[in-house]
Write a protein that holds these residues in place. Sequence first.
Motif, short mmCIF file in Angstrom:
data_model
loop_
_atom_site.label_atom_id
_atom_site.label_comp_id
_atom_site.label_asym_id
_atom_site.label_seq_id
_atom_site.Cartn_x
_atom_site.Cartn_y
_atom_site.Cartn_z
N ARG A 10 16.04 -31.73 25.78
CA ARG A 10 14.99 -32.76 25.92
C ARG A 10 14.33 -33.07 24.59
O ARG A 10 14.05 -32.18 23.80
CB ARG A 10 13.94 -32.31 26.93
CG ARG A 10 12.81 -33.32 27.14
CD ARG A 10 11.94 -32.93 28.32
NE ARG A 10 11.07 -31.79 28.06
CZ ARG A 10 9.85 -31.88 27.53
NH1 ARG A 10 9.35 -33.07 27.20
NH2 ARG A 10 9.12 -30.79 27.36
N ILE A 11 14.10 -34.36 24.36
CA ILE A 11 13.34 -34.80 23.20
C ILE A 11 11.86 -34.83 23.56
O ILE A 11 11.45 -35.47 24.52
CB ILE A 11 13.78 -36.20 22.75
CG1 ILE A 11 15.26 -36.21 22.38
CG2 ILE A 11 12.95 -36.67 21.56
CD1 ILE A 11 15.81 -37.60 22.10
N VAL A 12 11.05 -34.09 22.80
CA VAL A 12 9.61 -34.06 23.01
C VAL A 12 8.96 -35.12 22.14
O VAL A 12 9.28 -35.23 20.96
CB VAL A 12 9.03 -32.67 22.64
CG1 VAL A 12 7.52 -32.65 22.84
CG2 VAL A 12 9.69 -31.59 23.48
N PRO A 13 8.04 -35.93 22.68
CA PRO A 13 7.38 -36.97 21.88
C PRO A 13 6.66 -36.36 20.68
O PRO A 13 6.06 -35.30 20.78
CB PRO A 13 6.38 -37.60 22.84
CG PRO A 13 6.85 -37.22 24.20
CD PRO A 13 7.54 -35.90 24.06
N SER A 14 6.74 -37.02 19.54
CA SER A 14 6.00 -36.59 18.36
C SER A 14 4.53 -36.90 18.57
O SER A 14 4.14 -37.59 19.51
CB SER A 14 6.51 -37.33 17.13
OG SER A 14 6.20 -38.71 17.23
#
Length: 282
Positions: free
Chosen positions: A174-178
Motif C-alpha cells: 500500500r502507498i501511504v499518503p505523504s
Amino acid sequence: MILYEGPSRLKPSENIVVIAIISSKNEKTGNMIQTYILLKDRHPVEVVRENKDDAICGNCPLRGHDGFHGRVCYVSVEKAPSIVWKNYKKGKYQQTSDFSSFYGRNLRIGTYGDPCAVPVEIWKNLLTFVKGWTGYTHQWRDERNKEYQNFLMASVESVFDGYLAELEGWRYFRIVPSTETNKVVEENDNGFDNWKIQVKEILCPASEEMGKKTDCKHCNLCSGGQRKKNVVIHEHEKNSRWRWKKLFETYGKKQFNSFIVSLIERKMEKHKRMIEGRKNVS
C-alpha cells in the motif's frame, strides 16, 4: 533474454514480449533480475500516448486514461522501457530455455508492466530457479488471477482497498499518503485513516523513512503468499497530491458504503457454508 512472446492475458488481441535484464544498478531493489513486459511491435511511449498500455497494465489506476494526461505511474516509459524495447527490435535479446543465470539470484517480477499480463506458468517456472523475488499487481480484483496471489502482492492505494484485497486472499503493498496529501485525504475521507500504519502492516524496510535498512534483494517481504505482514511505503512527494486527489475522487465514500455491504454479504455467505458443513457432518 526473452522469457515470453505471445498474447497478453489482459488483452489477447495484443502480442507482448517479456524481457529479462540480468544485472541492475537500482539502489532500492539491489542487483535483482529485472523483467519488462512490453507490447511486441509498438514503442512504449507510443503505446501510452495511444492508450494501448491496457494490454500490459490492465486497469491500473495510475497509468492514466488519455495518453500521458492523468498518468502518475512512477515508471518513465521514455527511459528504461524504451531502451529495452529498442534493443529487442535490434535483435539483442534471444529466446532461451537455459535459466542457469537465474540460479541463486533474486527476481523482480514486472519491473514495468503487470505480471498478470503473462501466463502464470512462465513465472512459476522461473521461480523454481531463483532464490527470492518481488512482484505486484493491480489486477487482484479479477477472480481469474487468483493463482498469482501465491507469489504477487496486491497493489493498493488505500486502507479500504487493502481490506478488500485481504478478503480475496491477497497480501498487499500500500502507498501511504505523504504529509502534503493529508489535506486531500481529509477532504475526500472514505472512513479510513489512510496515512496511519495499520495493525497488519509494516513499513518497507528498504524505504527512506526506515533508513534504507536493506534492499529488496535481501528483504523479499513482497513475495505474495500468506504468512507475512502487508507492506506499506510513503508516497513520493512528486505528483503525490495530484495522485491522491485523483484516486479519492474516483473511490470516495460510495466505495466505502459498497465495501460495508460486500463485507456483510461475504460474512453471511461464509457463515451459511459453515452451518451447512456442520449439518452434513452430523
